[in-house]
Motif scaffolding. Structure first.
Motif, PDB file in Angstrom:
ATOM      1  N   TRP A   1       0.045   4.358   3.851  1.00  0.00           N
ATOM      2  CA  TRP A   1       1.196   3.882   3.699  1.00  0.00           C
ATOM      3  C   TRP A   1       2.126   4.172   5.070  1.00  0.00           C
ATOM      4  N   GLU A   2       3.104   3.672   5.187  1.00  0.00           N
ATOM      5  CA  GLU A   2       4.221   3.947   6.580  1.00  0.00           C
ATOM      6  C   GLU A   2       4.660   5.235   6.365  1.00  0.00           C
ATOM      7  N   GLY A   3       4.049   6.462   6.404  1.00  0.00           N
ATOM      8  CA  GLY A   3       4.582   7.828   6.282  1.00  0.00           C
ATOM      9  C   GLY A   3       4.898   8.098   7.544  1.00  0.00           C
ATOM     10  N   SER A   4       5.240   9.658   7.533  1.00  0.00           N
ATOM     11  CA  SER A   4       5.682  10.242   9.241  1.00  0.00           C
ATOM     12  C   SER A   4       4.548  10.225  10.085  1.00  0.00           C
ATOM     13  N   HIS A   5       3.405  10.255   9.467  1.00  0.00           N
ATOM     14  CA  HIS A   5       2.152  10.373  10.801  1.00  0.00           C
ATOM     15  C   HIS A   5       2.022   9.164  11.348  1.00  0.00           C
ATOM     16  N   VAL A   6       2.077   7.889  10.412  1.00  0.00           N
ATOM     17  CA  VAL A   6       1.853   6.455  10.821  1.00  0.00           C
ATOM     18  C   VAL A   6       3.001   6.186  11.949  1.00  0.00           C
ATOM     19  N   THR A   7       4.284   6.593  11.527  1.00  0.00           N
ATOM     20  CA  THR A   7       5.441   6.385  12.430  1.00  0.00           C
ATOM     21  C   THR A   7       5.102   7.163  13.737  1.00  0.00           C
ATOM     22  N   ARG A   8       4.710   8.097  13.645  1.00  0.00           N
ATOM     23  CA  ARG A   8       4.410   8.897  14.883  1.00  0.00           C
ATOM     24  C   ARG A   8       3.375   8.192  15.854  1.00  0.00           C
ATOM     25  N   MET A   9       2.106   7.689  15.123  1.00  0.00           N
ATOM     26  CA  MET A   9       1.483   6.919  15.871  1.00  0.00           C
ATOM     27  C   MET A   9       1.810   5.705  16.326  1.00  0.00           C
ATOM     28  N   ARG A  10       2.594   5.024  15.700  1.00  0.00           N
ATOM     29  CA  ARG A  10       3.327   3.780  15.875  1.00  0.00           C
ATOM     30  C   ARG A  10       4.367   3.778  17.026  1.00  0.00           C
ATOM     31  N   ALA A  11       4.963   4.886  17.349  1.00  0.00           N
ATOM     32  CA  ALA A  11       5.764   5.190  18.207  1.00  0.00           C
ATOM     33  C   ALA A  11       4.986   5.416  19.825  1.00  0.00           C
TER      34      ALA A  11
ATOM     35  N   ASP B   1       3.769  11.283  -5.822  1.00  0.00           N
ATOM     36  CA  ASP B   1       4.934  10.833  -6.523  1.00  0.00           C
ATOM     37  C   ASP B   1       5.813  10.086  -5.744  1.00  0.00           C
ATOM     38  N   THR B   2       6.118  10.809  -4.430  1.00  0.00           N
ATOM     39  CA  THR B   2       7.304  10.458  -3.573  1.00  0.00           C
ATOM     40  C   THR B   2       6.994   8.823  -2.971  1.00  0.00           C
ATOM     41  N   VAL B   3       5.618   8.764  -2.818  1.00  0.00           N
ATOM     42  CA  VAL B   3       4.966   7.415  -2.301  1.00  0.00           C
ATOM     43  C   VAL B   3       5.135   6.380  -3.441  1.00  0.00           C
ATOM     44  N   ARG B   4       4.605   6.859  -4.507  1.00  0.00           N
ATOM     45  CA  ARG B   4       4.765   5.736  -5.733  1.00  0.00           C
ATOM     46  C   ARG B   4       5.972   5.462  -6.112  1.00  0.00           C
ATOM     47  N   ALA B   5       7.091   6.285  -5.889  1.00  0.00           N
ATOM     48  CA  ALA B   5       8.614   5.972  -6.223  1.00  0.00           C
ATOM     49  C   ALA B   5       9.138   5.084  -4.987  1.00  0.00           C
ATOM     50  N   SER B   6       8.920   5.167  -3.903  1.00  0.00           N
ATOM     51  CA  SER B   6       9.354   4.711  -2.812  1.00  0.00           C
ATOM     52  C   SER B   6       9.115   3.094  -2.902  1.00  0.00           C
ATOM     53  N   GLY B   7       8.332   2.712  -3.437  1.00  0.00           N
ATOM     54  CA  GLY B   7       7.811   1.180  -3.184  1.00  0.00           C
ATOM     55  C   GLY B   7       7.287   0.684  -2.023  1.00  0.00           C
ATOM     56  N   MET B   8       6.924   1.541  -1.416  1.00  0.00           N
ATOM     57  CA  MET B   8       6.476   1.303  -0.072  1.00  0.00           C
ATOM     58  C   MET B   8       5.230   0.336  -0.003  1.00  0.00           C
ATOM     59  N   VAL B   9       4.869  -0.565   0.822  1.00  0.00           N
ATOM     60  CA  VAL B   9       3.784  -1.344   1.112  1.00  0.00           C
ATOM     61  C   VAL B   9       2.304  -0.604   1.252  1.00  0.00           C
TER      62      VAL B   9
END
Length: 206
Positions: free
Chosen positions: A176-186, A156-164
């Motif tokens: 989606w751009e969650g915390s795991h993807v953010t850490r990998m991107r860093a 629900d949090t992802v659906r409500a966030s409107g993230m790509v």
């Protein structure tokens, strides 16, 4: 052993471009990367089972990277790399003894993921920020944009966030751009800075 894949290069065999060192590449080009890769418009990789983790990070960076299954024979790996125009990444030095290995095999000396990531970007013109998160980490398929309405099981949090959102059309995994993807991107950004000879990003003042 199959025809065309028998051992062909001795560590000190004469090569038209000079003497070969133990890597199977001309000594005069040692340390300057694989100059024969300059013609490749888009590098494609095949990682053996020992470099499974590196293969997933190459996918995260956006590179077309296949990962060999457990127990795949060396001759089959080399045949696949040559037929698909891929650079075979391996820590198995025996692969360098096969005919055709000089055109398709890059033996990595590093023992850990970080070391392999740095060695690879210094030996070929690799960009760890090539096309981040444009491929499925699971199966290597290019991702497509999608809508939350198509995926009823999203949190629900992802659906409500409107993230790509992106999805894999083959294995149906949603990203989606969650915390795991953010850490990998860093981590990809840090690797790219190190490849360019830049220092780490300074942390907050203590």
């Amino acid at each position: 052993m199959e025809r065309g894949y028998r051992p062909a290069i001795h560590p000190h065999q004469r090569h038209p471009r000079g003497w070969l060192d133990w890597t199977g590449h001309p000594r005069h080009s040692a340390g300057r990367g694989l100059s024969t890769l300059g013609w490749m418009m888009e590098m494609r990789f095949l990682c053996d089972e020992m470099l499974h983790g590196l293969g997933r990070w190459l996918r995260a960076a956006g590179y077309d990277s296949r990962i060999a299954g457990m127990g795949t024979a060396d001759a089959d790996l080399l045949r696949q790399a040559l037929s698909e125009g891929r650079l075979l990444l391996s820590r198995d030095r025996k692969l360098l003894e096969y005919r055709g290995a000089g055109r398709a095999v890059l033996w990595l000396e590093a023992n850990d993921l970080e070391g392999c990531a740095m060695e690879l970007c210094h030996r070929v013109e690799l960009n760890w920020l090539y096309r981040p998160f444009s491929r499925c980490l699971q199966c290597n398929t290019p991702l497509r944009s999608t809508s939350a309405a198509v995926w009823p099981d999203l949190p629900d949090t992802v659906r409500a966030s409107g993230m790509v959102l992106w999805c894999c059309p083959v294995c149906r995994k949603v990203y989606w751009e969650g915390s795991h993807v953010t850490r990998m991107r860093a981590r990809l950004q840090e690797w790219q800075r190190r490849c360019r000879g830049e220092g780490p990003v300074p942390g907050p003042a203590g």
